[in-house]
Design a protein around this motif. Structure first.
Motif, short mmCIF file in Angstrom:
data_model
loop_
_atom_site.label_atom_id
_atom_site.label_comp_id
_atom_site.label_asym_id
_atom_site.label_seq_id
_atom_site.Cartn_x
_atom_site.Cartn_y
_atom_site.Cartn_z
N LEU A 147 -5.85 0.40 -0.74
CA LEU A 147 -5.85 1.92 -1.55
C LEU A 147 -7.28 2.60 -2.25
N ARG A 148 -8.08 1.49 -3.08
CA ARG A 148 -9.56 1.62 -3.61
C ARG A 148 -10.24 2.38 -1.84
N GLN A 157 0.82 1.88 -10.78
CA GLN A 157 0.03 2.75 -10.24
C GLN A 157 1.46 3.47 -9.72
N CYS A 215 2.20 -5.94 -5.81
CA CYS A 215 1.46 -5.63 -4.86
C CYS A 215 0.26 -6.47 -5.06
N TYR A 232 -7.13 2.24 -10.08
CA TYR A 232 -8.00 2.09 -9.14
C TYR A 232 -7.39 2.41 -7.77
N THR A 233 -7.42 3.11 -7.44
CA THR A 233 -5.87 3.11 -6.43
C THR A 233 -5.85 4.96 -5.89
N ARG A 268 -4.84 -3.41 -2.93
CA ARG A 268 -5.93 -3.14 -4.04
C ARG A 268 -6.81 -2.39 -3.58
N CYS A 328 -6.73 2.46 7.47
CA CYS A 328 -5.87 2.65 6.63
C CYS A 328 -4.28 3.18 6.22
N HIS A 387 0.71 -1.46 0.46
CA HIS A 387 0.40 -0.27 0.54
C HIS A 387 1.05 1.36 0.41
N GLU A 408 -4.12 7.04 -6.87
CA GLU A 408 -2.92 7.64 -7.89
C GLU A 408 -3.24 7.85 -9.05
N VAL A 449 3.02 2.68 -3.58
CA VAL A 449 1.96 2.79 -4.44
C VAL A 449 1.62 3.95 -3.84
N ARG A 450 1.49 4.58 -2.26
CA ARG A 450 1.24 5.95 -2.38
C ARG A 450 2.47 6.52 -2.74
#
Length: 363
Positions: free
Chosen positions: A232-233, A148, A224, A190-191, A229, A316, A38, A193, A41-42
Motif C-alpha cells: 500500500l505504501r 485505514q 492486515c 501510511y497507505t 502495509r 501493485c 491490500h 487512503e 484497504v483500497r
C-alpha cells in the motif's frame, strides 16, 4: 530476542503468519492473504497493528527550539493538535530517520519515530538537546493501531463522539475516546487512503482492536499485516527508511523538499544538504513495462551504463501492474524517460513516471 506487541495474542488467535520485523514479532499476513488485505484497504477498510513504532515526548520552554535544530521542517506556527512530517539529519545531510511531530500544546510535543530507529533516534535527540527541555521515550507504554480505508470514518463515527474525530488531515485529538477507551485519535496513515491512527495505553490495545473489528465487520473491515502495509505504501509512493532513505541519502535526493526548509536559520544537516547541491541524483517512480518485478537494489541502466538502482518495487494489487522507486542520476529523472532494469541478468523495460502511482482522488 524479538519483542511482542500488546496485540500479539490477537494476531495468533486470528491466524496471522508471524515474522520478526524491526525487533518485534508481527503478522506479515492473515489467511485472507496480502492481495485481499491490500484491496480491502483500497475499497473498504483495514486494521493494522503499528505498536512497534516509537513515541517520544518533547516538553519544556525550549522544546520548539530543539525541534527546529533537530529537524529539517519548520515547526513554528503550528496549532494545537496539528502534525507535521520531517526528516531528521546527520551533519553530512544523510537521514537519521523520518518522523511525525504533533503539537499537543505550547511547549509540549509528541513525536512518532520508526520502529527500527527508535533507540537511535532517542539517543540522537538526547545527545543534541539544549536549554530547558525534557525528552521521554514512551514507546513501551503506548500501543498504536491504524484504521485505514474509505470506510474508516463511518466505522469510527459509530464509536467516537463527533467532536473527538479530527476533521483535517495531519491533525489529532489528544483527549479522544473510542468506545469509551481513552486514546489519541490522529487523522494520518501510511497507505494513501483516508484513515486514523490511535495511540493508547498498551494494556487496552486488545480491547480497542477487537471493538474496531467487530464494529466494522459489516463494512468489510479485516485485519492486515506487514505485507499489505508495504504494498500500500509503495503504491502510494511513500518512502520507507532503509529503502528510499538512509544515512547516505539526503532529504532532497529522497524527493522530500516539501519537508526541508532551507530558509531556517540553522538545523543539523543544513550545510551537508547544501554540499550535495546541485543534486546529482533523485528518487523517481518507475512504471515497469516489461515482464518482471523490479525489486530493491536492482541496477537501472540507460545509454549503455548503470545510472542508479531501485529502492523498492513490487506488483501493485490495486493498480494491477508492477512499479518501483529508484534513485537515478538527474539527467534521467524526467517523466517519460525510458530506462532498463537488470532483473537477475535479464533486461526489463521501464519508464520514469510521476508520483504518486496511486492517489485516492484519482481512483
Amino acid at each position: 530476542m524479538e519483542h511482542k506487541t500488546p496485540l500479539y495474542d490477537c494476531h495468533v488467535a486470528a491466524g496471522g503468519k508471524i515474522v520478526p520485523f524491526a525487533g518485534y514479532l508481527l503478522p506479515i499476513q492473515y489467511s485472507s492473504g496480502i492481495v485481499a488485505e491490500h484491496l480491502a484497504v483500497r475499497r473498504q477498510a483495514g486494521l493494522f497493528d503499528v505498536s512497534h513504532m516509537g513515541e517520544i515526548l518533547c516538553r519544556g520552554r525550549d522544546a520548539l527550539a530543539n525541534l527546529q535544530r533537530l529537524m529539517t521542517n519548520d515547526f513554528t506556527g503550528m496549532e494545537d493538535g496539528q502534525a507535521r512530517y520531517s526528516p531528521m539529519c546527520y551533519e553530512n545531510g544523510g537521514i537519521v530517520d523520518d518522523l511525525i511531530v504533533y503539537k499537543v500544546k505550547e511547549n509540549d510535543y509528541f513525536i512518532v519515530v520508526n520502529a527500527a530507529n527508535k533507540d537511535k533516534d532517542f539517543q540522537w535527540m538526547k545527545d543534541h538537546q539544549f536549554g530547558e527541555v525534557q525528552l521521554e521515550d514512551r514507546s513501551d507504554a503506548i500501543a498504536q493501531i491504524a484504521l485505514q480505508g474509505p470506510k474508516a470514518q463511518a466505522i469510527l463515527e459509530r464509536l467516537a463522539p463527533a467532536g473527538k474525530i479530527p476533521a483535517k488531515y495531519y491533525h489529532a485529538v489528544f483527549d479522544g475516546e473510542v468506545g469509551g477507551i481513552p486514546c489519541v485519535i490522529s487523522r494520518t496513515g501510511y497507505t494513501g487512503e483516508d484513515g486514523f491512527e490511535f495511540y493508547l495505553e498498551a494494556g487496552r490495545a486488545p480491547e480497542l482492536w477487537n471493538l474496531l473489528l467487530e464494529t466494522g465487520k459489516d463494512d468489510g473491515l479485516i485485519p492486515c499485516g506487514l505485507g499489505a502495509r508495504d504494498t500500500l505504501r509503495l503504491e502510494a509512493s511513500m518512502p520507507l527508511y532503509g529503502h528510499e532513505m538512509d544515512e547516505t541519502i539526503t532529504p532532497l535526493e529522497a524527493d522530500l523538499a516539501f519537508a526541508v526548509k532551507m530558509n531556517k536559520d540553522s538545523f543539523i544537516g543544513k550545510e551537508g544538504i547544501q554540499e550535495h547541491l546541485p543534486l546529482a541524483r533523485k528518487r523517481v517512480g518507475l512504471q515497469v513495462n516489461g515482464r518482471g518485478i523490479v525489486r530493491e537494489h536492482t541496477p537501472i541502466l540507460a545509454d549503455g551504463r548503470e545510472i542508479g538502482a531501485s529502492t523498492s518495487g513490487t506488483h501493485c494489487p490495486f493498480l494491477g501492474r508492477p512499479v518501483a522507486m529508484a534513485l537515478l542520476e538527474m539527467p534521467y529523472t524526467q517523466p517519460g524517460t525510458k530506462v532498463t532494469a537488470l532483473v537477475r541478468g535479464r533486461e526489463v523495460e521501464a519508464e520514469v513516471v510521476s508520483m504518486p502511482f496511486y492517489k485516492k482522488e484519482r481512483a
